[in-house]
Enzyme design. Sequence first.
Site, PDB file in Angstrom:
ATOM      1  N   ASN A  41     -12.434  -1.322  -0.820  1.00 28.99           N
ATOM      2  CA  ASN A  41     -11.704  -1.929   0.302  1.00 28.99           C
ATOM      3  C   ASN A  41     -12.344  -1.483   1.610  1.00 28.99           C
ATOM      4  O   ASN A  41     -12.624  -0.299   1.802  1.00 28.99           O
ATOM      5  CB  ASN A  41     -10.246  -1.447   0.284  1.00 28.99           C
ATOM      6  N   GLU A  42     -12.579  -2.415   2.485  1.00 30.34           N
ATOM      7  CA  GLU A  42     -13.136  -2.106   3.811  1.00 30.34           C
ATOM      8  C   GLU A  42     -14.235  -1.035   3.713  1.00 30.34           C
ATOM      9  O   GLU A  42     -14.193  -0.008   4.397  1.00 30.34           O
ATOM     10  CB  GLU A  42     -12.026  -1.692   4.786  1.00 30.34           C
ATOM     11  N   GLU A  86       0.851  -1.198   0.000  1.00 33.68           N
ATOM     12  CA  GLU A  86       0.000   0.000   0.000  1.00 33.68           C
ATOM     13  C   GLU A  86       0.886   1.247   0.000  1.00 33.68           C
ATOM     14  O   GLU A  86       2.037   1.208   0.445  1.00 33.68           O
ATOM     15  CB  GLU A  86      -0.881  -0.031   1.268  1.00 33.68           C
ATOM     16  N   GLU A 124      -6.030  -9.260   3.578  1.00 36.00           N
ATOM     17  CA  GLU A 124      -5.222  -8.587   4.604  1.00 36.00           C
ATOM     18  C   GLU A 124      -5.218  -9.470   5.832  1.00 36.00           C
ATOM     19  O   GLU A 124      -6.286  -9.771   6.390  1.00 36.00           O
ATOM     20  CB  GLU A 124      -5.775  -7.197   4.941  1.00 36.00           C
TER      21      GLU A 124
END
Length: 487
Positions: A172-173, A25, A294
């Site tokens: 994402n999330e 990231e 993750e």
Amino acid sequence: MEKYLINPNQKLGTINKNIYGHFSEHLGRCIYEGIYVGEDSDIPNVNGMRCDVVNALKDIKIPVLRWPGGCFADEYHWKDGIGPKENRKKMINTHWGGVVEDNSFGTREFFELCSQLGCDAYISGNVGSGTVQEMSEWVEYMTFDGVSPMAQLRKENGNEQPWNVAFFGVGNENWGCGGNMTPDYYADLYARYATYVRNYDKSKPIYKIACGPSNFNYNWTETLMKKATPYMSGLSLHYYTVDWENMYSSTGFTKEEYDEVLEKSYRMEELVTRHGEIMNRYDPEKRIGMIVDEWGTWYEVEPGTNPGFLYQQNTMRDAIVAALTLNIFNKHCDRVQMANIAQMVNVLQAVILTEGEQMLLTPTYHVFKMYKEHQEQTLLGSYITTSNVEGRKLPKLIESASVSEDGTIISTIVNTSADEAIEIACQIADFSPNLITAEILTGNIDAHNTFENKNAVGTAVFTDFEKTSDGFKAMLPPCSVVKFVIQ
Ligand code: AHR
């Protein structure tokens, strides 16, 4: 003495190589410094990528790399990271440390990295703050080989040929940093965004990944499976070993804390099983992959470092976490199709740490190196008798076994106990071994490598075993990972 049974007659499926995947990231010193130093750096590099890091990663055969986030992905506007570098926009990385992001590492650089590593690309798209059009145009820019505005733009930027996007994450999330959405709302958005992630090259359809739950949020999985199953190839799961109330320290911890961290990590078994059970109800054929994109340990940052950079040391405890988790994934290879440890370099449970021109390999790196032979092998039925670590829901022994096409069996066994050596007797059904070799990673529970002593923890040949007519007997030291190669 514990009994260990391996059954070569029970072939349980293929261990997808992508279980050994990684995540990078725009966070702290992962991309910048850790991987990309720029073409003009004094650190040896090829097109800006550090040679030492790339070579070390090639040695563990990294199969797939996820980028650009994480939380960063839902703030990332891909057009800021294309074209001549001097024209690229600068921005503040608001999520991670408030530093300036100059976008010098963008789409082209990511594919250059994947090409140097020989791995597949897993791109995370922006749902939280991006539009359907923006996402759809990024896919067109990267993958379309015809006449179109985005393909033309890519060509103008010097890339005549499209790239291969093997995996694409739609957000994402999104239950958190990716927009604080409810599962219902996200499931609808997912279907809409995913529609426009076009398969321009029909021979290489993009594997589309929906944002899944974190931890024990079973309702999220249920809702996504109920509403969006037809539009997804995979559903993600995030799980970190962390205590937000009382952050663990990455080194100098007690045995109590060691046991606690491992017990928490072992909950991955429960998560994969229970989320898997929900997925089974909607997808009994197991078409949809569980993508644990993750996972890993999350500790207090190293003293004196930017709290937003998530830089932590990595000890034998992390090696045990990695080894037991990978054994869990191997054993669930019918559903787990990919996993990406967070994160590849200098962030959280990294396999590599760098300091200026120096690089070190962490104990977690050595586990990935030991386990790489499991990639694409056939999982075998196996079982080990074991008691739990006292007072903990944590087996002392956790194993998995696989076989290659030429019949070589690989068995990786973890002894999680901090202070107990454990004797095992392994029996392999209908098999008489000719040759057995073994490798071990062990040390004190907080043994780790530093820039002053880079080889304090590393693998060694393991000899404390004896071949028998149908297997072997071995004494596994405390806090160890042992790999047996059986021919
Ligand atoms: O890996 C660090 C962060 O953890 C990621 O950006 C986010 O997805 C998760 O919360």
